[in-house]
Write an enzyme that holds these catalytic residues in place. Structure first.
Site, short mmCIF file in Angstrom:
data_model
loop_
_atom_site.label_atom_id
_atom_site.label_comp_id
_atom_site.label_asym_id
_atom_site.label_seq_id
_atom_site.Cartn_x
_atom_site.Cartn_y
_atom_site.Cartn_z
N LYS A 1 0.85 -1.20 0.00
CA LYS A 1 0.00 0.00 0.00
C LYS A 1 0.88 1.25 0.00
O LYS A 1 2.03 1.19 0.46
CB LYS A 1 -0.86 0.02 1.28
CG LYS A 1 -2.02 -0.95 1.27
CD LYS A 1 -2.87 -0.79 2.52
CE LYS A 1 -4.03 -1.76 2.53
NZ LYS A 1 -5.04 -1.50 1.50
N ARG B 1 -10.53 -11.35 1.64
CA ARG B 1 -11.33 -12.46 1.08
C ARG B 1 -10.57 -13.77 1.15
O ARG B 1 -11.16 -14.84 1.23
CB ARG B 1 -11.75 -12.09 -0.36
CG ARG B 1 -10.60 -11.87 -1.30
CD ARG B 1 -11.00 -11.08 -2.55
NE ARG B 1 -11.05 -9.63 -2.29
CZ ARG B 1 -11.39 -8.72 -3.21
NH1 ARG B 1 -11.72 -9.10 -4.43
NH2 ARG B 1 -11.42 -7.45 -2.91
#
Ligand code: BES
Ligand code: MN
Ligand code: ZN
Length: 495
Positions: free
Chosen positions: A278, A352
């Protein structure tokens, strides 16, 4: 904090501070009128001078004068026809913010003449307790100079004499339990990533079992998960020095044979993005990436105190997402516990990857009556719904409706997004059964589409709390959401 219902009218009681709510029409309730007279018209004089406008969230502190209360706190509730749970909470937070700066130990809130649309009077107390808890919450574990703690220790409510006592007691105990659960969730969220690791979460879960005979905790370590085939979850912690854990807490309030309602929390204790690193700005906020797990801990806290006759199983997928020589790389393919394979095109879509194995684990081992996962899953959910509303998706309309009703009742907003098949092809992979990202369009929906492939045999819903679990900026901190909605959802099943 001690909360109680008072049946005696405020003039027959004593307190350090009486809290008198007022709508913008500035009509005094019978009790406010009495206090006004006893205090030489201190309230009506203010109103005549137009010194207090009663806008929602406004407050004015007066001397108690000759009343039996040391202080009088006027709080504005805004326009009567616009009055709702959100304005009540805002006003009560403002009241508590004012009170905590004084030496007030005992407060009496008069809800005489105040009512909430579609709610019985006791809900006022429930929301007030949650708001007071929000205002008084302090997280100063890491400050060497501690914040001044408020003196307030007792809050009583007067709601007129028509109130049903049993209902009121229930509202007080539910409000207190939810408030305690919200505080637990906030604190877990606020703890830094170097303290709140997957192992720390596992220890907290063991503590819950130690303190509650109704709860048993089981922890799966990486070795056990590898043996089972949870390679998707393990791909997330592969680059981290902190081992992943699958944490299972079983609350048994129902019959042994009752199927459990399962709550699954995303517990990524720090999400650096992994090799798909990130950007640096605000990366610290990714310590909050375990707020789904925190909400599950908070809900279990509320449930263990309210002891509803129902079985609830909490599963937390706890891992840290870091870049390293052993970390998962874009393009890597892993097999999930379900047997389906995943091409990991972006290691930052890790939520996920931990959740899919937790969902399959629940399906294989817990035969859920229903299953709800809670996750700070997608930045796209913040773009879609902002910071006020949790995203809700799922494969069962009845379950989605139950969650939406609970959300409305608990004043913990959620909104359903579609999960239509048209979105599924965005996950098609050339090399595996699916890829873990679906491109920019409808990012929240494609994330849920990914999860749906692991929940086909269950009544499943997914809550994306990326926008609601914490606030950024100067007053940065976890919110404890959606503990109120989840607790209400469970309580509604038994009530
Ligand atoms: N934890 C983040 C989601 C997130 C981002 C929550 C910002 C709150 C604020 C999640 O793991 C993530 O990184 N999601 C990616 C998915 C993308 C790579 C498909 C995102 O939302 O950018
Ligand atoms: Mn991520
Ligand atoms: Zn994440």
């Amino acid at each position: 904090m001690k909360y109680s219902l008072e049946k005696r009218t405020p003039e027959k009681q004593q307190s350090d501070c009486i809290v008198l709510p007022l709508f913008e029409d500035l009509q005094l309730s019978p009790e406010s009128s009495y206090i006004d007279q006893a205090s030489s018209q201190s309230i009506s004089t203010l109103i005549e001078r137009k010194d207090f406008d009663a806008k929602a969230g406004s407050t004015m502190l007066l001397d108690g004068n000759n009343t039996s209360h040391t202080r009088i706190l006027l709080i504005g509730l805004g326009k009567q026809d616009a009055f709702n749970a959100a304005t009540l909470k805002k006003s009560m937070v403002a009241a508590a913010n004012t009170i905590k700066k004084t030496q007030t130990k005992t407060a009496l809130v008069s809800f005489d003449g105040v009512s909430l649309k579609d709610c019985s009077q006791s809900w006022l107390m429930r929301f007030a307790i949650e708001a007071i808890n929000d205002s008084l919450y302090i997280f100063d574990d890491f400050k060497t100079t501690k914040a001044d703690k408020s003196e307030l220790n007792t809050v009583s409510f007067y709601c007129g004499d028509s109130i049903n006592s049993a209902e009121a007691e229930k509202a007080i105990s539910e409000g207190s339990a939810i408030a305690a659960g919200v505080s637990v969730a906030k604190t877990l969220g606020n703890l830094p990533g170097n303290i709140c690791t997957p192992t720390y979460l596992a220890t907290q879960a063991k503590e819950i079992a130690k303190n509650n005979s109704t709860v048993t905790t089981t922890i799966l370590d990486e070795e056990k998960m590898a043996a089972l085939g949870m390679h998707s979850l393990l791909s997330v912690s592969a680059g981290s020095e902190e081992p992943a854990h699958l944490i299972i807490m079983e609350y048994k309030g129902g019959k042994e044979s009752d199927k459990a309602h399962v709550l699954v929390g995303k517990g990524v204790t720090f999400d650096s993005g992994g090799i798909s690193l990130k950007p640096g700005e605000s990366m610290d906020e990714m310590k909050y990436d375990m707020c789904g797990a925190a909400s599950v801990f908070g809900t279990m806290t509320a449930i263990t105190s309210l002891k509803p006759n129902i079985n609830v199983t909490a599963i937390v997928a706890a891992a840290e997402n870091m870049p390293d020589g052993k970390a998962t790389k874009p393009g890597d393919i892993v097999s999930t516990l379900s047997g389906q394979t995943v091409e990991i095109l972006n290691t930052d879509a890790e939520g996920r990857l931990v959740l899919c194995d937790a969902l399959t684990y629940a399906e294989q081992n817990h035969n859920p009556a229903s299953i709800v996962d809670i996750a700070t899953l997608t930045g796209a959910c913040i773009i879609a719904l902002g910071h006020h509303t949790t995203g809700l998706l799922g494969n069962d309309d009845a379950l989605a409706d139950e969650l939406l009703s609970a959300s409305t009742e608990a004043a913990d907003k959620a909104w359903r997004l579609p999960l239509w098949d048209e979105y599924q092809p965005q996950l098609d992979s050339n090399f595996a059964d699916m890829q873990n990202i679906g491109g920019r369009p409808a990012g929240t929906i494609t994330a849920a589409c990914f999860l749906s492939r692991f929940a086909k045999k269950m009544k499943w819903a997914h809550l994306d709390i990326a926008g609601t679990a914490w606030v950024s900026g100067k007053n940065k901190g976890a919110t404890g959401r959606p503990v109120p909605m989840l607790t209400q959802y469970i309580l509604n099943k038994v009530n």
